[in-house]
Every structure is written in structure tokens, then in C-alpha cells.
Design an enzyme around this catalytic site. Sequence first.
Site, PDB file in Angstrom:
ATOM      1  N   PRO A 101      80.141  55.561  99.694  1.00 54.30           N
ATOM      2  CA  PRO A 101      81.268  55.690  99.347  1.00 54.30           C
ATOM      3  C   PRO A 101      82.472  54.952 100.912  1.00 54.30           C
ATOM      4  O   PRO A 101      81.920  55.696 101.815  1.00 54.30           O
ATOM      5  CB  PRO A 101      81.635  57.332  99.310  1.00 54.30           C
ATOM      6  CG  PRO A 101      80.261  57.712  99.341  1.00 54.30           C
ATOM      7  CD  PRO A 101      79.563  57.044  99.715  1.00 54.30           C
ATOM      8  N   GLY A 103      84.475  54.985 103.802  1.00 58.09           N
ATOM      9  CA  GLY A 103      85.728  55.601 104.822  1.00 58.09           C
ATOM     10  C   GLY A 103      84.396  56.904 105.065  1.00 58.09           C
ATOM     11  O   GLY A 103      84.077  58.039 105.627  1.00 58.09           O
ATOM     12  N   SER A 104      82.665  56.822 103.862  1.00 59.57           N
ATOM     13  CA  SER A 104      82.056  58.238 104.466  1.00 59.57           C
ATOM     14  C   SER A 104      81.423  58.027 106.033  1.00 59.57           C
ATOM     15  O   SER A 104      80.690  58.935 106.141  1.00 59.57           O
ATOM     16  CB  SER A 104      81.173  57.435 103.612  1.00 59.57           C
ATOM     17  OG  SER A 104      80.640  56.803 103.535  1.00 59.57           O
ATOM     18  N   GLY A 105      81.395  56.679 106.107  1.00 66.30           N
ATOM     19  CA  GLY A 105      80.885  56.420 107.574  1.00 66.30           C
ATOM     20  C   GLY A 105      79.647  56.154 108.059  1.00 66.30           C
ATOM     21  O   GLY A 105      78.535  56.497 109.261  1.00 66.30           O
ATOM     22  N   SER A 108      79.355  51.132 106.328  1.00 68.16           N
ATOM     23  CA  SER A 108      79.282  50.107 105.148  1.00 68.16           C
ATOM     24  C   SER A 108      79.653  48.789 105.370  1.00 68.16           C
ATOM     25  O   SER A 108      79.037  47.695 104.774  1.00 68.16           O
ATOM     26  CB  SER A 108      80.114  50.643 103.976  1.00 68.16           C
ATOM     27  OG  SER A 108      81.686  50.913 104.787  1.00 68.16           O
ATOM     28  N   SER A 109      80.074  48.590 106.595  1.00 69.81           N
ATOM     29  CA  SER A 109      80.581  47.322 107.104  1.00 69.81           C
ATOM     30  C   SER A 109      79.359  45.937 106.886  1.00 69.81           C
ATOM     31  O   SER A 109      79.378  44.846 106.858  1.00 69.81           O
ATOM     32  CB  SER A 109      81.226  46.795 108.007  1.00 69.81           C
ATOM     33  OG  SER A 109      80.734  47.712 109.401  1.00 69.81           O
ATOM     34  N   ALA A 110      78.337  46.904 107.899  1.00 70.84           N
ATOM     35  CA  ALA A 110      76.786  46.379 108.177  1.00 70.84           C
ATOM     36  C   ALA A 110      75.781  46.070 106.676  1.00 70.84           C
ATOM     37  O   ALA A 110      75.569  45.597 106.832  1.00 70.84           O
ATOM     38  CB  ALA A 110      76.245  46.563 109.019  1.00 70.84           C
ATOM     39  N   ASP A 152      73.903  48.640 114.290  1.00 76.27           N
ATOM     40  CA  ASP A 152      73.970  49.096 112.012  1.00 76.27           C
ATOM     41  C   ASP A 152      73.412  48.141 111.363  1.00 76.27           C
ATOM     42  O   ASP A 152      72.904  47.930 110.684  1.00 76.27           O
ATOM     43  CB  ASP A 152      75.218  49.366 111.948  1.00 76.27           C
ATOM     44  CG  ASP A 152      76.620  50.364 112.374  1.00 76.27           C
ATOM     45  OD1 ASP A 152      76.290  51.021 113.202  1.00 76.27           O
ATOM     46  OD2 ASP A 152      77.296  50.406 112.239  1.00 76.27           O
TER      47      ASP A 152
HETATM   48  O1  PMV Z   1      81.154  54.685 113.345  1.00 80.85           O
HETATM   49  P1  PMV Z   1      80.005  53.386 112.966  1.00 80.85           P
HETATM   50  O2  PMV Z   1      79.098  54.470 112.406  1.00 80.85           O
HETATM   51  O3  PMV Z   1      80.417  52.439 113.197  1.00 80.85           O
HETATM   52  O4  PMV Z   1      78.974  53.771 115.117  1.00 80.85           O
HETATM   53  C1  PMV Z   1      79.982  53.841 115.860  1.00 80.85           C
HETATM   54  C2  PMV Z   1      78.232  53.872 116.631  1.00 80.85           C
HETATM   55  C3  PMV Z   1      79.595  53.289 118.520  1.00 80.85           C
HETATM   56  O5  PMV Z   1      78.266  53.946 119.413  1.00 80.85           O
HETATM   57  C4  PMV Z   1      79.924  54.866 118.802  1.00 80.85           C
HETATM   58  C5  PMV Z   1      80.201  52.096 118.917  1.00 80.85           C
HETATM   59  C6  PMV Z   1      78.392  51.342 118.592  1.00 80.85           C
HETATM   60  O6  PMV Z   1      78.869  49.895 118.000  1.00 80.85           O
HETATM   61  O7  PMV Z   1      77.073  51.369 118.502  1.00 80.85           O
END
Ligand code: PMV
Length: 320
Positions: A101, A103-105, A108-110, A152
Site C-alpha cells: 500500500p 504510504g504504508s512506509g 515501496s520506492s526500493a 532498503d
Molecule cells: O522511511 P524509510 O522506510 O525510507 O526509512 C528511512 C530510514 C532512515 O534511517 C531514517 C534513513 C535511511 O536512509 O536509512
Amino acid sequence: MIAKASAPAKAILFGEHSVVYGEPAIAGAVNKRAYVTVKESECDKSIFKAPNINFEAELLTREKKYILRKGKPGIIRYILESVYRAHDHTPIEITLTSNVPIGSGLGSSAAVTVATLAALYRYHNIRFNKKSLAHDAHMVEQAVQGVASPLDTLVSTYGGLVYLSRNKKVERFKVNFNVPFVVGYTTKHGNTGKMVKDVRHLKEKNPKIINPVITAMGNLTNYAKQAILKRDFNKVGELMNINHGFLDVIGVNTLELSRMVYNAREAGAIGSKTTGAGGGGSIIALCPGKVDEVAEAIARDDNILKIHFTRKGVSSRVYK
Ligand code: PMV
């Protein structure tokens, strides 16, 4: 010729933010994936479509620009950057479908970047391996975001639960950690770049307080590694709770994130914490035997996703 690839989304279990300062981190591929298909375009233009989010754009591959046809731009910059690096400007059609989903954090970009690059390499018959793919996908994320840790893209490429050490060595856990988690997420998105900057600012203003916290977060991640290796879920849960407190100290939690974290604990989660950059976004709750109760408690105010970690990383193939 049609090339297809898919890659898993990820959840950070320990080490977000402290990883930016060279501390270790643990993240895992989850059973939600991005699927990318690349084929010749039926017209003389390159097109990107994501039907399940009702998005379509024409790609101007030479200029690294796009013309929006429908939907909201979001993931498009990762597609453009990948196409720019791995394609020769002949008209192609790229289709993305995903059960991550928006915005589920869950990074998804990776997942999208890894799947797009793998599909393009297959389409052009360019040789690649997981190491080169993870590296290239990290370059794409860095170009788009300005800052990105390799975590990621590593996880989306290799799959499994991954430990990134202080000296940037990657270890995949061999142990089976297939326990159920609930992810809770708000519709208020966090901005990773901004959150990383805010933490840096806080750290610069209060080095004597924040530097030891960052180090403690790294030490905590190393304890978590041992607990995971022993499959000591109670210890993992306890460390998740402490980690949430540290994330509070560095200012990345919000009312919504803490609400989800405490709702999860009250409903029986043995550990719950913000996952990812914070400032909005998502939490992760470890809740063996209590998945439905925890999911229900979070879903009263927010959105949920039931996940588990999976060993399956990127996969790709060509259809002639
Ligand atoms: O929000 P996300 O899932 O892209 O995670 C970011 C993680 C951080 O440590 C805040 C940044 C990073 O690039 O590691």
C-alpha cells in the site's frame, strides 16, 4: 520481448536513523511485492503505467522528465532515474503493479527501483547479479532522495532478514524468523529527507545528549541481533519497545505513531515501535498469537497490514 521482475518491500526492525551515522541496522523483506513489466511500446513514446494507483505518464527519457497523463506523481522519479541509467531511449512501456500500500512506509520506492532495474537489465540482456543490482538501485535512490542508506535496496534485492554492521558488512540471518507482525500506518506521510535533516539538526544542537543515544541505538541493534539468532521473541519485543523510546528522544515520533504503538501493546503485542523515518508513516508490532487482536486495536483509528518476513528477494525473467 517482455521482461518481468518483482521485488519485495521491506520493514526496518532496528536501527533507523542511527544507521545514517554508521550504526548497525536490521531490516527484512516482507511478503508484499512490486511487480514491473517492460515491453516495446505500441506507439513511438515511452509510457509508464501503474493501473492499481490509476497513474500514467509519458517518459521523456533523454531529458529525465515526464508528462503526466493521470494520477499523482510519486514513484515516477525512481522509474525515470532507473530508465535513465539502464535504457537506451527506444520507446518502451513499463507497467507497475504492487500489493504494497502506498504510504504504508514499507519502502515501496526500493522495491519499485530494484524491480524496474532488474526488468530493464533483462529486457536489454544486460548481465547483472544481486550485488551489482543492489548497488545500482542504491545509486538511483541516492540520486532521487539526496540521502539514502543502502539498507532498503539491499533488502529488496536479497530478501530475508538482513543485518548491516557498523563497518557496512551485510549479513543475512539464516535463522527462521517467520513470526507474524502487524504494520500500522497513518495517511499522514513522513518525509524521509526532512526527518533525517531534523535529527541531524537536533544532534548538532545537543551533541552531548544525542550522540550517546545514537550509540545506544546501535548497541541495542546488536543485542537484537543476538536475540533474533536465539529466536528469543520476548527479548526482541522488549528491545523494540526501548527502541521506540529512543526514537521519541530524537524527535521522529508523532501522536499517531505513538497511538498505534500503545494500542498495539495494550492489545497484546510483545513489542511495538515506529519503523522507518517517522514523522508520519508506520509502526511495526510483534504479536505472536495476538495478530487479530492487535490488528483490530490499531484499525480502530488507523490502517493495518499483516506481514511476515520472507527469504524471497528479487526475481526476474524474460518472455520471448
Ligand atoms: O522511511 P524509510 O522506510 O525510507 O526509512 C528511512 C530510514 C532512515 O534511517 C531514517 C534513513 C535511511 O536512509 O536509512
